[in-house]
Scaffold this motif. Structure first.
Motif, PDB file in Angstrom:
ATOM      1  N   PRO A  99       0.806  -1.338  -0.046  1.00 56.72           N
ATOM      2  CA  PRO A  99       0.028  -0.137   0.120  1.00 56.72           C
ATOM      3  C   PRO A  99       0.906   1.562  -0.016  1.00 56.72           C
ATOM      4  N   VAL A 100       0.540   2.421  -0.362  1.00 57.51           N
ATOM      5  CA  VAL A 100       1.049   3.803  -0.533  1.00 57.51           C
ATOM      6  C   VAL A 100       0.499   4.944  -0.633  1.00 57.51           C
ATOM      7  N   LYS A 101       1.287   6.024  -0.347  1.00 63.54           N
ATOM      8  CA  LYS A 101       0.085   6.784  -0.262  1.00 63.54           C
ATOM      9  C   LYS A 101       0.958   7.917  -1.493  1.00 63.54           C
ATOM     10  N   LEU A 102      -0.684   8.667  -2.089  1.00 63.90           N
ATOM     11  CA  LEU A 102      -0.251   8.919  -3.513  1.00 63.90           C
ATOM     12  C   LEU A 102      -0.137  10.379  -3.098  1.00 63.90           C
ATOM     13  N   SER A 103       0.732  11.524  -3.836  1.00 61.99           N
ATOM     14  CA  SER A 103       0.762  12.857  -3.835  1.00 61.99           C
ATOM     15  C   SER A 103       0.567  13.798  -5.463  1.00 61.99           C
ATOM     16  N   ALA A 104       0.918  12.765  -5.957  1.00 61.32           N
ATOM     17  CA  ALA A 104       1.031  13.437  -7.755  1.00 61.32           C
ATOM     18  C   ALA A 104       0.898  11.789  -8.151  1.00 61.32           C
ATOM     19  N   ILE A 105       1.047  12.697 -10.082  1.00 60.97           N
ATOM     20  CA  ILE A 105       0.729  12.235 -11.115  1.00 60.97           C
ATOM     21  C   ILE A 105       1.946  12.533 -12.002  1.00 60.97           C
ATOM     22  N   ARG A 106       2.312  11.991 -12.748  1.00 58.66           N
ATOM     23  CA  ARG A 106       3.214  12.180 -14.222  1.00 58.66           C
ATOM     24  C   ARG A 106       2.363  11.532 -15.022  1.00 58.66           C
ATOM     25  N   VAL A 107       2.733  12.429 -16.321  1.00 55.83           N
ATOM     26  CA  VAL A 107       2.203  11.438 -17.579  1.00 55.83           C
ATOM     27  C   VAL A 107       2.412  11.920 -18.701  1.00 55.83           C
ATOM     28  N   LEU A 108       3.184  10.970 -18.951  1.00 59.65           N
ATOM     29  CA  LEU A 108       3.883  12.235 -20.436  1.00 59.65           C
ATOM     30  C   LEU A 108       3.468  11.796 -22.064  1.00 59.65           C
ATOM     31  N   GLY A 109       3.160  12.846 -22.788  1.00 57.72           N
ATOM     32  CA  GLY A 109       2.763  12.342 -24.043  1.00 57.72           C
ATOM     33  C   GLY A 109       3.397  11.487 -25.095  1.00 57.72           C
ATOM     34  N   GLY A 110       2.841  11.032 -26.458  1.00 54.10           N
ATOM     35  CA  GLY A 110       4.096  11.017 -27.363  1.00 54.10           C
ATOM     36  C   GLY A 110       3.951  12.467 -27.998  1.00 54.10           C
ATOM     37  N   GLN A 111       4.824  11.551 -28.869  1.00 53.64           N
ATOM     38  CA  GLN A 111       5.367  12.716 -29.789  1.00 53.64           C
ATOM     39  C   GLN A 111       4.589  14.110 -30.657  1.00 53.64           C
ATOM     40  N   ASP A 112       3.556  13.112 -31.150  1.00 54.63           N
ATOM     41  CA  ASP A 112       2.239  14.199 -32.355  1.00 54.63           C
ATOM     42  C   ASP A 112       1.183  15.234 -30.471  1.00 54.63           C
ATOM     43  N   VAL A 156       1.020  15.869 -11.480  1.00 55.33           N
ATOM     44  CA  VAL A 156       0.660  17.154 -11.126  1.00 55.33           C
ATOM     45  C   VAL A 156      -0.122  16.478  -9.454  1.00 55.33           C
ATOM     46  N   PRO A 157      -0.720  17.312  -8.962  1.00 59.16           N
ATOM     47  CA  PRO A 157      -1.181  17.508  -7.808  1.00 59.16           C
ATOM     48  C   PRO A 157      -2.304  16.171  -7.349  1.00 59.16           C
ATOM     49  N   LEU A 158      -2.272  15.570  -6.473  1.00 58.84           N
ATOM     50  CA  LEU A 158      -3.169  14.546  -5.950  1.00 58.84           C
ATOM     51  C   LEU A 158      -4.121  15.099  -4.813  1.00 58.84           C
ATOM     52  N   ARG A 159      -5.259  14.915  -4.656  1.00 60.32           N
ATOM     53  CA  ARG A 159      -5.892  15.245  -3.170  1.00 60.32           C
ATOM     54  C   ARG A 159      -4.986  14.143  -1.970  1.00 60.32           C
ATOM     55  N   PHE A 160      -3.998  13.513  -1.592  1.00 59.84           N
ATOM     56  CA  PHE A 160      -3.844  13.182  -0.703  1.00 59.84           C
ATOM     57  C   PHE A 160      -4.211  12.847  -0.203  1.00 59.84           C
ATOM     58  N   VAL A 161      -5.269  13.414   0.820  1.00 60.62           N
ATOM     59  CA  VAL A 161      -5.939  13.102   1.792  1.00 60.62           C
ATOM     60  C   VAL A 161      -7.444  11.567   0.847  1.00 60.62           C
ATOM     61  N   LYS A 162      -6.925  11.113   0.082  1.00 62.64           N
ATOM     62  CA  LYS A 162      -8.270  11.055  -0.855  1.00 62.64           C
ATOM     63  C   LYS A 162      -6.725   9.153  -1.083  1.00 62.64           C
ATOM     64  N   PHE A 163      -6.115   9.213  -1.085  1.00 65.03           N
ATOM     65  CA  PHE A 163      -4.960   8.301  -1.519  1.00 65.03           C
ATOM     66  C   PHE A 163      -3.718   7.870  -0.578  1.00 65.03           C
ATOM     67  N   GLN A 164      -4.504   7.296   0.599  1.00 63.22           N
ATOM     68  CA  GLN A 164      -3.806   7.263   1.489  1.00 63.22           C
ATOM     69  C   GLN A 164      -3.546   5.872   1.696  1.00 63.22           C
ATOM     70  N   ALA A 165      -4.007   4.761   1.366  1.00 61.16           N
ATOM     71  CA  ALA A 165      -3.684   3.046   1.074  1.00 61.16           C
ATOM     72  C   ALA A 165      -4.424   2.539   0.366  1.00 61.16           C
ATOM     73  N   VAL A 166      -3.009   2.981  -0.879  1.00 62.94           N
ATOM     74  CA  VAL A 166      -3.446   2.763  -2.416  1.00 62.94           C
ATOM     75  C   VAL A 166      -2.586   0.504  -2.569  1.00 62.94           C
ATOM     76  N   GLN A 167      -3.500  -0.096  -2.618  1.00 62.66           N
ATOM     77  CA  GLN A 167      -3.017  -0.712  -3.363  1.00 62.66           C
ATOM     78  C   GLN A 167      -3.413  -1.376  -4.618  1.00 62.66           C
ATOM     79  N   THR A 168      -4.521  -0.128  -5.652  1.00 64.95           N
ATOM     80  CA  THR A 168      -4.467  -0.763  -6.780  1.00 64.95           C
ATOM     81  C   THR A 168      -5.117   1.055  -8.042  1.00 64.95           C
ATOM     82  N   LEU A 169      -5.006   0.287  -8.537  1.00 66.92           N
ATOM     83  CA  LEU A 169      -5.063   2.468  -8.968  1.00 66.92           C
ATOM     84  C   LEU A 169      -5.901   1.495 -10.769  1.00 66.92           C
TER      85      LEU A 169
END
Length: 207
Positions: A99-112, A156-169
């Motif tokens: 289980p993890v606590k999530l605070s942010a996600i990073r998404v890198l798009g393709g070349q186009d 991109v910041p996530l709502r930290f309090v909503k992602f306190q014990a994440v096993q699957t996403l």
């Protein structure tokens, strides 16, 4: 005589100032340390959680088999893509080793830029989710990505309090910038383990 010599002006004596240390002057003050962007990201959002992603337990619905989900979880020029013969939507399912606590996600798009994700619905603890549920259910958080964010891969910041014990996403990419296919070069999560291991409890694995 003595009095006259005492009254005689002493050239420059009145304008001599004590020597000032160069190190005390503004020009020679130490510059603040330069902090790399990666260090700023870690300071703000925590550590990258790459090692806690279970790479053997990745699943993606509507992926192009030639460009699978695993490509988005490794560094390099490869990418994840949706099946162009179907549509641009992707439903990604991620599992963590603990289980993890999530605070942010990073998404890198393709070349186009037109293939880059624009809107992502984030769910958790629903590994059997399908497209109908992803479309209709209320997400834990919905992320709208600006072109600059997704093309530069800015966290991109996530709502930290909503992602306190994440096993699957579950990540539902339901909109991109207009192309028939969605492409994602990199997905990365930031945060920390939900329970930090005490080193005195750590036991090496015997081979």
């Amino acid at each position: 005589g003595l009095a006259s010599s005492w009254l005689k002006p002493q050239p420059f004596a009145h304008c001599v100032r004590p020597a000032r240390s160069l190190w005390a002057s503004r020009a020679f003050r130490a510059a603040p340390p330069v902090v790399a962007p990666a260090e700023l990201t870690m300071a703000k959002f925590g550590d990258p959680l790459d090692e806690l992603v279970d790479s053997s337990n990745l699943e993606c619905l509507n992926q192009d088999e030639a460009n699978p989900m695993a490509n988005a979880f490794t560094e390099g020029d490869t990418y994840l893509a949706s099946d162009p013969s179907v549509d641009h939507q992707l439903l990604l399912k991620v599992a963590f080793r603990q289980p993890v606590k999530l605070s942010a996600i990073r998404v890198l798009g393709g070349q186009d830029p037109e293939t880059a994700p624009r809107s992502i619905k984030i769910f958790q603890a629903n590994p059997n989710m399908g497209f109908d549920e992803a479309e209709g259910d209320v997400a834990v958080q919905e992320v709208e990505l600006e072109e600059e964010q997704v093309m530069e891969g800015a966290p991109v910041p996530l709502r930290f309090v909503k992602f306190q014990a994440v096993q699957t996403l579950q990540l539902f990419i339901h909109e991109n910038a207009g192309a028939q296919q969605t492409q994602v070069r990199r997905i990365q999560f930031f945060g920390e383990p939900a329970q930090k291991m005490d080193m005195k409890d750590w036991k090496p694995v015997k081979c």
